[in-house]
Every structure is written in structure tokens, then in C-alpha cells.
Design an enzyme around this catalytic site. Structure first.
Site, short mmCIF file in Angstrom:
data_model
loop_
_atom_site.label_atom_id
_atom_site.label_comp_id
_atom_site.label_asym_id
_atom_site.label_seq_id
_atom_site.Cartn_x
_atom_site.Cartn_y
_atom_site.Cartn_z
N ILE A 48 0.84 -1.21 0.00
CA ILE A 48 0.00 0.00 0.00
C ILE A 48 0.87 1.25 0.00
CG2 ILE A 48 -1.74 1.32 1.27
CD1 ILE A 48 -2.60 -1.31 2.58
N HIS A 50 0.47 4.43 1.35
CA HIS A 50 -0.47 4.98 2.32
C HIS A 50 -0.83 6.43 2.01
CE1 HIS A 50 -0.53 1.51 4.93
NE2 HIS A 50 0.80 1.45 4.88
N CYS A 400 2.61 -20.34 -18.04
CA CYS A 400 1.79 -20.37 -16.82
C CYS A 400 0.35 -20.13 -17.22
CB CYS A 400 2.26 -19.28 -15.86
SG CYS A 400 1.11 -18.92 -14.52
N CYS A 402 -2.45 -20.12 -15.25
CA CYS A 402 -3.33 -19.35 -14.37
C CYS A 402 -3.19 -17.85 -14.62
CB CYS A 402 -3.03 -19.64 -12.91
SG CYS A 402 -3.15 -21.36 -12.46
C1 LIG Z 1 3.50 -7.35 6.76
C2 LIG Z 1 4.04 -6.00 6.33
C3 LIG Z 1 3.20 -5.12 5.66
C4 LIG Z 1 3.68 -3.89 5.26
N1 LIG Z 1 2.88 -3.08 4.53
C5 LIG Z 1 3.34 -1.90 4.08
C6 LIG Z 1 2.52 -1.07 3.29
O1 LIG Z 1 1.40 -1.44 2.93
N2 LIG Z 1 2.99 0.13 2.90
C7 LIG Z 1 4.22 0.56 3.25
O2 LIG Z 1 4.57 1.66 2.88
N3 LIG Z 1 5.04 -0.22 3.98
C8 LIG Z 1 4.64 -1.44 4.40
N4 LIG Z 1 5.46 -2.25 5.13
C9 LIG Z 1 6.81 -1.81 5.40
C10 LIG Z 1 7.73 -1.97 4.20
O3 LIG Z 1 7.58 -3.25 3.63
C11 LIG Z 1 9.18 -1.79 4.62
O4 LIG Z 1 9.27 -0.58 5.29
C12 LIG Z 1 10.16 -1.77 3.47
O5 LIG Z 1 9.98 -2.85 2.60
C13 LIG Z 1 11.58 -1.76 3.99
O6 LIG Z 1 12.47 -1.82 2.92
P1 LIG Z 1 14.03 -1.92 3.18
O7 LIG Z 1 14.68 -1.82 1.86
O8 LIG Z 1 14.43 -0.94 4.19
O9 LIG Z 1 14.24 -3.34 3.85
P2 LIG Z 1 14.33 -4.79 3.16
O10 LIG Z 1 13.35 -4.95 2.09
O11 LIG Z 1 14.32 -5.76 4.27
O12 LIG Z 1 15.75 -4.79 2.49
C14 LIG Z 1 16.94 -4.94 3.21
C15 LIG Z 1 17.91 -5.71 2.35
O13 LIG Z 1 19.19 -5.73 2.97
C16 LIG Z 1 19.79 -6.97 2.75
N5 LIG Z 1 20.83 -7.19 3.75
C17 LIG Z 1 20.68 -7.36 5.08
N6 LIG Z 1 21.86 -7.57 5.67
C18 LIG Z 1 22.80 -7.54 4.69
C19 LIG Z 1 24.22 -7.72 4.68
N7 LIG Z 1 24.90 -7.96 5.80
N8 LIG Z 1 24.86 -7.65 3.49
C20 LIG Z 1 24.17 -7.40 2.35
N9 LIG Z 1 22.85 -7.23 2.31
C21 LIG Z 1 22.16 -7.30 3.46
C22 LIG Z 1 18.63 -7.91 2.88
O14 LIG Z 1 18.91 -9.16 2.26
C23 LIG Z 1 17.50 -7.15 2.20
O15 LIG Z 1 17.39 -7.47 0.82
C24 LIG Z 1 5.01 -3.50 5.56
C25 LIG Z 1 5.84 -4.39 6.20
C26 LIG Z 1 5.37 -5.65 6.59
C27 LIG Z 1 6.29 -6.60 7.26
#
Ligand SMILES: Cc1cc2nc3c(=O)[nH]c(=O)nc-3n(C[C@H](O)[C@H](O)[C@H](O)COP(=O)(O)OP(=O)(O)OC[C@H]3O[C@@H](n4cnc5c(N)ncnc54)[C@H](O)[C@@H]3O)c2cc1C
Ligand SMILES: Cc1cc2nc3c(=O)[nH]c(=O)nc-3n(C[C@H](O)[C@H](O)[C@H](O)COP(=O)(O)OP(=O)(O)OC[C@H]3O[C@@H](n4cnc5c(N)ncnc54)[C@H](O)[C@@H]3O)c2cc1C
Lengths: 484, 423
Positions: A48, A50, A400, A402
Site C-alpha cells: 500500500i 499509504h 503459466c 493461471c
Molecule cells: C507485513 C508487512 C506489511 C507492510 N505493509 C506496508 C505497506 O502497505 N505500505 C508501506 O509503505 N510499507 C509497508 N510495510 C513496510 C515496508 O515493507 C518496509 O518498510 C520496506 O519494505 C523496507 O524496505 P528496506 O529496503 O528498508 O528493507 P528490506 O526490504 O528488508 O531490504 C533490506 C535488504 O538488505 C539486505 N541485507 C541485510 N543484511 C545484509 C548484509 N549484511 N549484506 C548485504 N545485504 C544485506 C537484505 O537481504 C534485504 O534485501 C510493511 C511491512 C510488513 C512486514
């Protein structure tokens, strides 16, 4: 060789930062521990974008969330990923909840963001006839959207790479050290020298900060389970449906995803294990009992798949973004919800921090904002499909059933970087439909094997350890050991 | 196997058959023998034969050919007859749409995207397997969870194995057959777990696939959790109470790297839904009358797409009828409409066809809900037959001679299967 910027983590945060950074003449590399970008929390969420009525003033996540919200339309136009501003309804079941909705409107007004529209029961009934008859009013928020989050990551990174970003996957960062030559990032495969390091490591951001000696926050995983329903229910609601939030949670939502599947969830539960992506019987029970109250036509019998994601919650409950005591080491951490929404704004914010810390931002004159949009046969008319098939028959060969994904699309996604079954699935939707890959997974594995020149048994679900099949000859090998 | 595919498609055929499994093949034969030609038969797989091609075990054709054949042999017999008739076969071709004017759209690398007009359409799309998602097993989502049918294809057609140590959930026929296959291939099969108090597959498969290989069958037991982050590491199983609720205090763990799910088939009804056919909630397939005609004019259906069969011979029989009826429709010689509706009653899970007519002979297929040792099949108060051992896993077929319904004047008949005192 020395980089200007190393980005650690290829979630939506890292991908958005990388792509924004390539607008400038900067040498940058993004390092991801897994075999593909966008496979952590950024793939397992509600998808989403938001809208204004949900934000809470006074926090960074609110500020960047609203700023990010407004950029998704432009981004999806440039990059072609799935995004639609379908709006949401927060529904009220009694007069006290209607008061709460008014409260949200005042809160919006005070913060200078669109306040949404309060609907009475007739309007609600007319617009969303499948909502519970007990709904007495709703707050309509037109600025809310849905996005295919993994598609957003894939296209952000593709765009960044076209504009000069280097990408290293399957390459976990193990240590970080600082000296007079800047920062040294030790990964499993190499030692990289850089002036700046951006920590976008999601659930592991506190560990990465600790490696650099910049630990001043901790991350707690907060699990959310989501349940996907059969396409039969497509159209049961046309906007995202929120219950009135309680003091502790946003509640369980009904989400018509961009692809037309209905998703229900999430739950919110603190867990200890950063890898605990299990779904639970209690989670399912919670979700379906809450959802039945909102939309009585939904039952757990329609569930086709389920998953869980982990929010990376910092101890301040807010984003942790900025420079640290270690020169050149910058955090983009604690990116919990609405981190997806905020990603484009987080990227701009981080670029600002980099500039303040001394990175010269010289515009990249050759920056190309667009990428070639992948063909999506399912979305074409019969006429368009005929024309396409006439030029390339592989777009008339269904892989695929589906989701109607063709061989041509699968081959194209392999060209663009898919190397695993999941990589293919999240790029093309092959295997995402109601049969969940029972029909196409073997075909997809064959195509991966042929195109990548790998043995059939070497194809994995999502990288090391997730082997799929074994050769008859390898049966004697020790159990648990992957096929070679 | 003889392969036959047409190089040029016509723009119109009197009859188009969707699916070239045993149902499609028998239907095409039935139609040409009844004078409808040419027939176009379309299948998305590279060869005709449907699910039979991956069933390399024997046990096919006992009724129809009076000998025990393997799946591919059974298919081959039909294919040989097909080639003697005016039947065009288009393989590697997916039917993506059938509209209400009976225009059939297919996609294939040979023919591109083509729309073909049909005098009548025969739906023979078979069934799909229910997957893990359909029963919502909690836990992680690692590699190593697959449907038994996918595993069957993997082992029998591609020559690979799904893992080294497998647990099988569900005692459907495919799961039973795969328990034996994997054991023969050297994979360790830890057991078959069935949530119901009775097995779901044919009794002969329980004996030949499990008992003969000492593979344990755990009834009233199910998998309650899957563990392992990248690959399955173990599963938790637990007995269930009468209401099929798991008793978690009695759960135990089994180390394994593979979980095969064999929890039933669902008719493959994408196209039936596009066509707006009336679907029977009991069979989850289109409602058909005694000629296998669906609720839409000129659209017929047969085989697993209508209801899940256990024995292929019945599929062929039903499809032959459908093919003949479609030919009759094309030449406007359809018999008068049915005048009696069949109502599944006590211990009847469903029956097919859903309507019959007083003036013809009929074969009615049905399944029971729960097993009975000695039982009595009762059709309203016009007909009774004693049955021996009935189980949900085995279809009951009932042949009704025309005279039987002579004295019946109502418009609905209830079918019950009642317990019978030993006599
Ligand atoms: C159930 C759920 C529902 C959500 N719904 C929403 C929503 O509707 N709208 C919204 O805005 N947000 C939502 N969020 C929040 C949103 O998904 C996250 O805030 C966002 O995806 C975070 O992105 P990121 O890149 O910071 O983290 P991540 O996607 O976790 O990326 C971090 C990356 O770092 C890598 N990494 C970690 N350690 C290392 C290392 N040592 N060396 C190299 N790579 C490493 C990992 O492998 C990963 O790929 C939701 C979260 C959840 C759990
Ligand atoms: C594992 C297993 C073991 C069995 N063992 C026995 C046994 O021992 N003895 C016995 O008598 N019976 C056995 N059976 C039962 C018997 O094989 C089936 O009942 C029979 O195959 C059903 O025939 P069908 O033609 O309806 O479906 P299928 O055989 O499934 O054929 C359907 C065909 O339609 C095609 N199709 C579907 N949709 C489309 C579309 N949109 N476009 C193009 N093509 C399409 C499919 O590719 C497929 O080829 C077994 C079945 C299975 C699954």
C-alpha cells in the site's frame, strides 16, 4: 578501485537510493546478501502507498511517507511497474468510531494534508456494496494507492544499472572498517573501498551499524502475516478497506492488489528471530475473524497462498536516517511501515545527507529516467496478442496457465536478471496464480536451465540452500546436502 | 508414441474439443463415429494423452479393454483410432477463451493467436490439484513442498527426484501411486498422512502401493506445520479429533526434505466460468444433462472437468456419450430435454448427470460421503439396489434401464445410500 558510495541492502530503500543517486555523476555499487534484490521485507508486505489520512504528525516516517506518496505516480510512469491510486475507506461501526474519523480529518487539517471525505451509510453502500451492513460511515482517502512492491524494486534497480550502478548479489557484508582512506567494506567475496557507505540493510541494519562501530539503535522484528485469496473474489471491494485503528494497531485490512487478487492482513507480532517468516494458525484465525466483520463474503476457504514479512522496527519506533559518529557511514535504518510508501522520499533525504557530508553532486547529463517496459501478454487484447505473436511466436506459447505468462516473457525476465524460480515468479507472475506453480514450475525450471546454461537440478527456488530437485545419481549423497 | 499435429487450422469446425486427455480423445472419436467431421482437438501439452502420459503404472483399461494397461498404452490405443478418423490435433496450444458464440481462441507457437468458430464445443480440460495454499498449512515456505502430480511428472517424464526423504499428505490416488514410485526410486517415504478417518484413494492402491511396501498410513492425522527456511527440514504432524481439529498436545516431528501434497483434484473450470456455465457446487464442475450438455447451448463437457473420476474407463465412456451428443447437436438431432432432476440425498456427495429423462437408458455416477459396509441405494421409491462396501474414494455407477422410471410421474428424484442390516 574506490567507490564514492556503497549501498548495503537491495530492498526498496536501497534500490530507491541507488536509482536517485544515479542522477549524479557518482561511482556507486549496491551490495545484497541474497541472490536477488527486493526479496526481503520489500517483497512481503501489504503493497500500500499509504494516503494522507493515516499519518501521524511529528514523526519522520510521517513526513517522508507523505512526501513519498506523491512520487509514486511519476515513478510508475517512468518505470512501468504496477501502481494504481485506488483510494481507501476507513470504516466505522458505531457513532464513537465516526467521531474517531472526524478526529482524523482534523488531524489532517492541522498538518496541512488532504483530509479525505466523510461518507454516510448510503454512499458507502452504493460504492462498496459488499461491505458489512453494520458499517455506519467511512472516511474516504483518495490519495492511497497499491503497488507491486517487488516490481518496483526490480525496475528501480534496472533503471539504476542502466545509468551506471554496479550490482553485486549473493554477497553478504561481513565487516566494515574506517581508516584515513575512507571506509572498507568486507563482503563474502571482496573488500571494497568507498568514501561513503549507506546502510539500508533492513532487519540487519543494527548489525551492519555495529560492524562500522556506529551502533546506537536496535532493530526488533515485528511479524505480519498476509493471506492471498482466489481471483474469484476480484472486485469484491474496489478500494482498500481499513477498520478504525485501535491504539495498538492499524488492524486487518482488505486489499485489492494491483494484480486483481484480494489480500487480507496483516497481523502484527513481535518475534525474536529475524528469519522467522512462518505463518501461524493463530495468525490465520485472527485475520479471517477480523476480515469477516468487514466483508462477510470473504472466508478462509478462498485462500490460495499466504506469507509473512518482518517489519524492521527501531527502538525509537521511527525511521533512523542520517549521518553517524563514523564519518561517511550513513544510516537508512528502522524502515518499518510506511517504508515502502516513503522510499522515494527516503532516497532524496539520503542524497541530501550525502551532500551535506561532502559528496559533490554533479548532475549526470546522460541520466535516462525510463526503462523498457516488459511485455505483459495477459494485459493485451486478442488483437495485440496476434500482432505480437506474428513478430515473435514465443509470445504465443503459454507457460503459466493461471496468469497467462508466455515463454517470451519468461525469457525476457531471465535476460533482465531472474535466476531463480522465485525471481521468475515475482518478475512475470508465473506460478503466482491459483495453482501456485503446480503446473508451470517444471517448465520454468527448464527455461531457466536452458537459458542460463545450468543443469536442471542446479536451479533453486531462491538461491543457495533452496534446491528443488535432485539427480537420480545424487540420491546416495548425504541427506540435506544440496544438489551440485 | 505416434505424434500427430495439424499444420494448418481451418477457420471453422463443426466440433472443437478442448483437451486431448482420455475424455477429449473418446469424445472426438464418439463425434466422428456419429458423423460429425472434421473435429479439431486442442491440447496445451506437446502430446495428446492428458494425465495418462505421466501414469506409467498399470491399472488402466480393465473395464474397457479387458486388460491391464499403463496410462501411455491406454492413450496410445485411442490415439491410433483417432488417426483413422477426420480429426485435426493441435498440441502445444492453449485455449484461452471460449465465448458465447462458441468462438474458441487458442495460443500456440505454431499457429499464433487464432480464433476458430465451432458448431459445438466439448470441454475436456481435466482437473488441477489442490495445493498447500488451499488448506493453509502454517509454517515456513521453503523449497521441497510440491503436489504429488507435479512430482509424478518430475520423476516419470523428466527423470529427476523431488528429494531424499518424503512425507506425503493426503491419501488421494496420486499420493499413493507416488509413495510407491518414490520408494522404488530409492527415496525414503516416511508415511502417508490422511486427515479423514478413511483413505481417499482406491482400496487397490492402498494395498498395492502402501501395504506391499510397508509404508505406514496414518489416518485421522495431518501436517500442522512446515519447518525449514530454504528447504524443508521437517514437518510437525498431529492426530485430529472427530471435527478434524488437530490435537497439538499429541503432535510429533518428522525429519524430511520433501512434502508431497495429494489432497484432491478440482475440475479445471477457467473456461467454464468464462462461458458462464452453471457450476454444481457439489462437483465443482459444470452441471450436465443426460447427454452431457451444459447449461449453455452447444457446449458439452466430459471427464474430470465435470467430476473427478477414479477410473479412466468411466471417463472414456462418459466422453463417448458427450461426443455422440455433440454430433447430434450439430446435425440438429438432439433428443428431447430431460424431465427429471436428481437430488443427492443421504450419504450422497454428488451425482452426475444432474438431470435424466424417462425415455432412455442412463448411467448415473455418484460418490458417497462416508464409507458403509453393507448399503442400499434408493432412487426415490422407484428403484433399489444393494451395494457392498462403498467408500468416498470409489465412484459408484448405476445403470438405469428405460422401463425403470415408467411409473414415475414427478420431476425430481432423490438418491440415498442407506445403511443396510446384514441379511
Ligand atoms: C507485513 C508487512 C506489511 C507492510 N505493509 C506496508 C505497506 O502497505 N505500505 C508501506 O509503505 N510499507 C509497508 N510495510 C513496510 C515496508 O515493507 C518496509 O518498510 C520496506 O519494505 C523496507 O524496505 P528496506 O529496503 O528498508 O528493507 P528490506 O526490504 O528488508 O531490504 C533490506 C535488504 O538488505 C539486505 N541485507 C541485510 N543484511 C545484509 C548484509 N549484511 N549484506 C548485504 N545485504 C544485506 C537484505 O537481504 C534485504 O534485501 C510493511 C511491512 C510488513 C512486514
Ligand atoms: C496420478 C493419477 C493416477 C491415476 N491412476 C489411474 C489408474 O490406475 N487407473 C485408472 O483407470 N485411472 C487412473 N487415473 C484416472 C484417470 O487418469 C483420469 O480420470 C483421466 O485422466 C481424466 O481424463 P480427462 O481427459 O478428463 O483429463 P486429463 O487427463 O487431465 O486431460 C485433460 C487435458 O486437457 C488439457 N487442457 C486443459 N485445459 C486446456 C486448455 N485451456 N487448453 C488446451 N488444453 C487444455 C490438458 O493439457 C490435458 O491434456 C489416474 C489419475 C491420476 C491423476
Amino acid at each position: 578501485m574506490r567507490y564514492d558510495v556503497v549501498i548495503i541492502g537491495g530492498g526498496v530503500t536501497g534500490c530507491a537510493i541507488a536509482r536517485e543517486l544515479m542522477r549524479y555523476r557518482v561511482r556507486a555499487v549496491l551490495i545484497e546478501k541474497d541472490c536477488d534484490v527486493g526479496c526481503g521485507t520489500s517483497k512481503a508486505n501489504s503493497g500500500i502507498i499509504h494516503g494522507s489520512t493515516h499519518f501521524v504528525p511529528g514523526t519522520l516516517k510521517w513526513r517522508l511517507g507523505w512526501a513519498g506518496n506523491q512520487q509514486w505516480g511519476r515513478l510508475s510512469e517512468e518505470l512501468g511497474f504496477g501502481f494504481a491510486r485506488i483510494g481507501d475507506l476507513t470504516v466505522a461501526f458505531g457513532e464513537d468510531e465516526v467521531d474517531q474519523l472526524r478526529e482524523f480529518q482534523w488531524r489532517c487539517e492541522r498538518s496541512g494534508v488532504p483530509r479525505g471525505e466523510l461518507w454516510g451509510p448510503e454512499r458507502v453502500r452504493a460504492e462498496e456494496p459488499n461491505l458489512s451492513g453494520a458499517v455506519v460511515g467511512a472516511l474516504f482517502c483518495p490519495t492511497t494507492g497499491v503497488v507491486n512492491p517487488y516490481e518496483a524494486c526490480f525496475s528501480l534497480i534496472e533503471s539504476a544499472r542502466r545509468n551506471g550502478l554496479e550490482l553485486r548479489v549473493d554477497n553478504p557484508v561481513l565487516g566494515i572498517r574506517a581508516d584515513e582512506n575512507g571506509l572498507w567494506v568486507q563482503t563474502e567475496h571482496e573488500l571494497i573501498n568507498s568514501r561513503f557507505v549507506v546502510n539500508a540493510a533492513g532487519l540487519y541494519a543494527d548489525r551492519v551499524a555495529e560492524m562500522a562501530g556506529a551502533a546506537n539503535f536496535t532493530i526488533t522484528p515485528r511479524k505480519g502475516e498476509e493471506y492471498l485469496l482466489d481471483k474469484r473474489l476480484q472486485g469484491i471491494v474496489s478500494r482498500i478497506i481499513y477498520p478504525c485503528p485501535s491504539s495498538t494497531s492499524k488492524g486487518v485490512l482488505v486489499i485489492p492488489t494491483f494484480d486483481g487478487t484480494v489480500m487480507v492482513g496483516p497481523t502484527a507480532e513481535e518475534v525474536d528471530d529475524r528469519e522467522d517468516l512462518s505463518t501461524t494458525a493463530t495468525g490465520a484465525e485472527h485475520v479471517f475473524s477480523k476480515v469477516g466483520r468487514l466483508v462477510p463474503g470473504i472466508s478462509e476457504r478462498d485462500c490460495i497462498a499466504e506469507f509473512a514479512g518482518l517489519r524492521a522496527v527501531s527502538d525509537t519506533e521511527d525511521f533512523v536516517i542520517g549521518a553517524t559518529t563514523v564519518p561517511g557511514f550513513i544510516n537508512a535504518a528502522g524502515i518499518q511501515s510506511p517504508g515502502l510508501t516513503a522510499a522515494p522520499a527516503i532516497a532524496e533525504f539520503v542524497i541530501g545527507v550525502l551532500e551535506t557530508e561532502g559528496l559533490a553532486l554533479e548532475p549526470n547529463e546522460e541520466f535516462l529516467p525510463g526503462i523498457e517496459k516488459p511485455v505483459q501478454v495477459a494485459a493485451l487484447t486478442t488483437r495485440e496478442r496476434q500482432d505480437l505473436a506474428a513478430t515473435d511466436p514465443s509470445f504465443a506459447q503459454v507457460v503459466c496457465r493461471c496468469e497467462l505468462v508466455t515463454r517470451g516473457e519468461v525469457l525476457d525476465s531471465i535476460q533482465r536478471g531472474a535466476r531463480t524460480l522465485d525471481g521468475l515468479k515475482f518478475r512475470t507472475r508465473a506460478g503466482m496464480g491459483r495453482c501456485q506453480g503446480a503446473f508451470c514450475s517444471l517448465r520454468c525450471m527448464q527455461l531457466l536451465s536452458d537459458s542460463l546454461g545450468l543443469p536442471f537440478a542446479a536451479i533453486t527456488k531462491r538461491g543457495e540452500g533452496s534446491w528443488l530437485v535432485i539427480d537420480r545419481e545424487d540420491l546416495e549423497r548425504r541427506s540435506g546436502e544440496p544438489a551440485p | 508414441m505416434i505424434s500427430a499435429r495439424v499444420s494448418q487450422l481451418r477457420s471453422a469446425y463443426p466440433l472443437v474439443v478442448v483437451g486431448a486427455g482420455p475424455a477429449g480423445m473418446a469424445a472426438a472419436l464418439g463425434a466422428t463415429e456419429a458423423g460429425s467431421a472434421p473435429v479439431l482437438m486442442i491440447d496445451r501439452e506437446p502430446e495428446p494423452g492428458g494425465i495418462l502420459n505421466q501414469c506409467i503404472h498399470t491399472g488402466f483399461g480393465l473395464h474397457h479393454f479387458k486388460e491391464e494397461l499403463t496410462g501411455p498404452e491406454y492413450a496410445q490405443r485411442y490415439l491410433e483410432s483417432l488417426l483413422e478418423h477426420d480429426i485435426d490435433i493441435s498440441t502445444d496450444s492453449d485455449v484461452v477463451d471460449v465465448d458465447r458464440e462458441r468462438r474458441v481462441t487458442l495460443m500456440s507457437p505454431d499457429h499464433g493467436v487464432r480464433t476458430i468458430s465451432a458448431g459445438a464445443v466439448l470441454l475436456c480440460m481435466g482437473a488441477r490439484e489442490r495445493t498447500r495454499g488451499a488448506i493453509r498449512i502454517p509454517g515456513t515456505r521453503p523449497a521441497g513442498v510440491m503436489t504429488a502430480g507435479t512430482a509424478q511428472k518430475l520423476v516419470n517424464l523428466l527423470g529427476y527426484l523431488p528429494g531424499r526423504r518424503a512425507v506425503i499428505l493426503g491419501s488421494g490416488d496420486i499420493g499413493l501411486i507416488m509413495a510407491r514410485r518414490l520408494t522404488l526410486e530409492g527415496v525414503e517415504v516416511c508415511g502417508v498422512f490422511e486427515i479423514m478417518p478413511h483413505p481417499n484413494g482406491l482400496s487397490r492402491n492402498i494395498v498395492q502401493c502402501l501395504h506391499d511396501f510397508d509404508i505406514p498410513l496414518h489416518l485421522s492425522t495431518t501436517v500442522v506445520e512446515i519447518h525449514g527456511s530454504d528447504r524443508v527440514e521437517r514437518v510437525t504432524v498431529a492426530p485430529v479429533d472427530e471435527e478434524t481439529w488437530p490435537c497439538l498436545d499429541k503432535a510429533w516431528d518428522i525429519a524430511c526434505d520433501t512434502l508431497l501434497v495429494s489432497i484432491g483434484l478440482i475440475p479445471e473450470n477457467e473456461l467454464s466460468l468464462t462461458l458462464g456455465l452453471r457450476i454444481d457446487p457439489l462437483t465443482q464442475g459444470p452441471e450436465v444433462d443426460s447427454t452431457m450438455h451444459t447449461s449453455r447451448e452447444g457446449v458439452f463437457a466430459a471427464g474430470n472437468v465435470v467430476h473427478i473420476h477414479d477410473i479412466v474407463d468411466y471417463v472414456s465412456q462418459e466422453a463417448l456419450l458427450a461426443g455422440r451428443s455433440a454430433a447430434a447437436f450439430v446435425s440438429r438431432r438432439m433428443p428431447p430435454a430431460d424431465n427429471i432432476r436428481l437430488l443427492p440425498g443421504d450419504n450422497v456427495a454428488y451425482c452426475v448427470p444432474q438431470t435424466i429423462s424417462t425415455d432412455r437408458e442412463h448411467t448415473i455416477y455418484l460418490r458417497v460421503r462416508h464409507p458403509l459396509e453393507e448399503s442400499l441405494l434408493r432412487l426415490g421409491d422407484v428403484y433399489e439396489r444393494k451395494l457392498r462396501y462403498v467408500v468416498p474414494g470409489e465412484m459408484v455407477s448405476l445403470k438405469l434401464r428405460p422401463g425403470v422410471l415408467d411409473r414415475f410421474h414427478g420431476d425430481a428424484l432423490r438418491i440415498d445410500i442407506l445403511p443396510r442390516e446384514e441379511d
